[in-house]
Design a protein around this motif. Structure first.
Motif, mmCIF file in Angstrom:
data_model
loop_
_atom_site.group_PDB
_atom_site.id
_atom_site.type_symbol
_atom_site.label_atom_id
_atom_site.label_comp_id
_atom_site.label_asym_id
_atom_site.label_seq_id
_atom_site.Cartn_x
_atom_site.Cartn_y
_atom_site.Cartn_z
ATOM 1 N N LEU A 269 -13.980 11.639 -6.431
ATOM 2 C CA LEU A 269 -13.027 12.743 -6.438
ATOM 3 C C LEU A 269 -11.677 12.323 -5.888
ATOM 4 O O LEU A 269 -10.628 12.634 -6.459
ATOM 5 N N LYS A 270 -11.679 11.591 -4.761
ATOM 6 C CA LYS A 270 -10.385 11.187 -4.184
ATOM 7 C C LYS A 270 -9.678 10.173 -5.087
ATOM 8 O O LYS A 270 -8.441 10.162 -5.176
ATOM 9 N N LEU A 271 -10.451 9.325 -5.757
ATOM 10 C CA LEU A 271 -9.842 8.391 -6.693
ATOM 11 C C LEU A 271 -9.249 9.136 -7.885
ATOM 12 O O LEU A 271 -8.164 8.796 -8.371
ATOM 13 N N TRP A 272 -9.949 10.164 -8.332
ATOM 14 C CA TRP A 272 -9.427 11.010 -9.412
ATOM 15 C C TRP A 272 -8.106 11.649 -9.005
ATOM 16 O O TRP A 272 -7.145 11.665 -9.777
ATOM 17 N N PHE A 273 -8.041 12.164 -7.756
ATOM 18 C CA PHE A 273 -6.794 12.778 -7.278
ATOM 19 C C PHE A 273 -5.641 11.775 -7.275
ATOM 20 O O PHE A 273 -4.516 12.095 -7.672
ATOM 21 N N VAL A 274 -5.910 10.556 -6.802
ATOM 22 C CA VAL A 274 -4.857 9.539 -6.748
ATOM 23 C C VAL A 274 -4.346 9.214 -8.144
ATOM 24 O O VAL A 274 -3.128 9.146 -8.390
ATOM 25 N N MET A 275 -5.264 9.021 -9.069
ATOM 26 C CA MET A 275 -4.850 8.645 -10.425
ATOM 27 C C MET A 275 -4.134 9.779 -11.133
ATOM 28 O O MET A 275 -3.178 9.557 -11.885
#
Length: 401
Positions: A269-275
């Protein structure tokens, strides 16, 4: 809402499916070969895939376990009994360079195999020839090579190993080829750095830490494998209390079989937010700015005249020292002991200033100073401050000799 224990698909379809998708996004962003993708272009399941580990140390252990089980299976296929294969597991050898991160040795300690540390030259790279010689010597001694780690951007100097040469050896010797790019792998989001990484497309596994240089909170270590079957075969344990989803779809993955723990967080989820927040252009701008700052610092240190650069500045790391001629008392350069003491003092004085923090390392007996640029909110003014502190500390150091 986000407190899931997503060890398999049925516990949290959203966490599992998002990780599959986001890891393919990330793999494409850094230019990975299609063999590492979890989803093929036609929407069917790929042989490879990505999984988020906690750290690069965990990634090392996971792939080394898979490599060990592959090696033992090969022995059995050649006629060894289970007991004979088990007896030979202590003859398995993993190969690293003297610049490989300590995570490699820790993984070997956990797995219970022998290691061979191969000396590097003045460029701090593991070469094909050195690896071939080490393997030949070990095979002659009755040992069994099974794993090699090449590095894309070593911790000390960001040196890049001979990845194509290592791949040649790994393929001919049938050993697992892992590429550790924990720090520098993020730079591959920028196409101009990809020519430096030729050879990773032939590796069995590739890992970098998005939490190091790609704007993602710790912990988020991205690991891809070319064939996930080896991970699952090595790490899968079924019990009746582990529910299984019926049917077979691309997104039904049990990531508990791709890692050491059973439970896992919703790291995707946090990687999705960053991207989604930064996009490819924002991530590339972030990395390019840090490389620019590192190049600027290199230029300023050289212009000062008292410093020398000890390794090429390729990414966001600058490795340098006060040069011997700057502390010489006479016509000859200062001896190694004096130069090393001066650079140790340089780091101490700089840190005592209280406005910056830096670390020293040793490069084949030479004390070197490392400035790693990578903070999310770092700016040119921060690097200018580092330079100012270094100049003041160098003056203090040289005066005190």
């Amino acid at each position: 809402m986000f407190n899931i224990v997503g060890f398999n698909w049925i516990c949290s379809p959203a966490a599992t499916e998002l990780e599959t998708v986001v890891m393919d996004w990330l793999g494409k962003l850094v230019g990975l070969d299609k063999r590492y993708m979890g989803i093929k272009d036609d929407g069917t399941e790929g042989a490879g895939g990505g999984v988020i580990q906690g750290t690069a140390s965990e990634a090392h252990i996971v792939v080394m376990i898979a490599a060990r089980e592959m090696a033992l299976a090969r022995l059995r296929a050649q006629g060894a009994s289970d007991e004979e294969a088990d007896q030979k597991r202590y003859k398995l050898v993993a190969y690293f360079s003297d610049q490989t991160h300590s995570a490699g040795q820790k993984a070997a300690n956990v797995v219970g195999c022998k290691t061979r540390t191969i000396s590097t030259g003045s460029d701090f790279r593991l070469t094909k020839q050195a690896l071939q010689a080490a393997i030949a010597a070990d095979k002659a001694a009755g040992l069994i090579p099974f794993f090699v780690c090449g590095t894309f951007g070593t911790t000390n100097t960001t040196a890049i190993d001979d990845l194509p040469g290592i791949a040649d050896v790994a393929e001919s010797e049938h050993i697992w080829n892992h590429v550790d790019a924990a720090y520098a792998g993020a730079a591959l989001a920028c196409p101009e750095f990809r020519p430096l990484a030729v050879g990773i497309e032939r590796a069995d596994s590739f890992n970098f830490n998005a939490h190091k240089w790609m704007l993602t909170n710790f912990d988020c270590s991205a690991l891809w494998v070319a064939d996930s079957t080896h991970l699952v075969n090595a790490l899968s344990i079924h019990r009746e209390y582990f529910p299984r989803a019926e049917g077979s779809t691309t997104f039904v993955k049990n990531y508990r079989d791709w890692q050491l723990p059973l439970g896992r967080r919703f790291r995707a989820l946090k990687l999705w937010f960053v991207m989604r927040m930064y996009g490819a252009s924002g991530i590339r701008a972030h990395i390019r700015e840090h490389v620019r700052q590192a190049k600027w610092l290199e230029e300023q240190l050289l212009a000062d005249g008292r410093f020398e650069i000890l390794a090429p500045v390729v990414f966001g790391l600058v490795v340098f020292r006060i040069k011997p001629s700057a502390i010489a008392k006479g016509a000859n350069d200062a001896d190694m002991t004096s130069v090393n003491k001066a650079n140790t003092d340089l780091v101490s004085f700089s840190n005592d200033d209280g406005r910056v923090f830096m670390l020293a390392t040793q490069l084949k007996g030479t004390v070197a100073v490392r400035i790693a640029i990578g903070s999310t909110f770092g700016s040119q003014s921060n690097i200018a401050l580092v330079l100012d502190v270094l100049k003041q500390s160098a003056t203090k150091t040289i005066a005190g000799l």
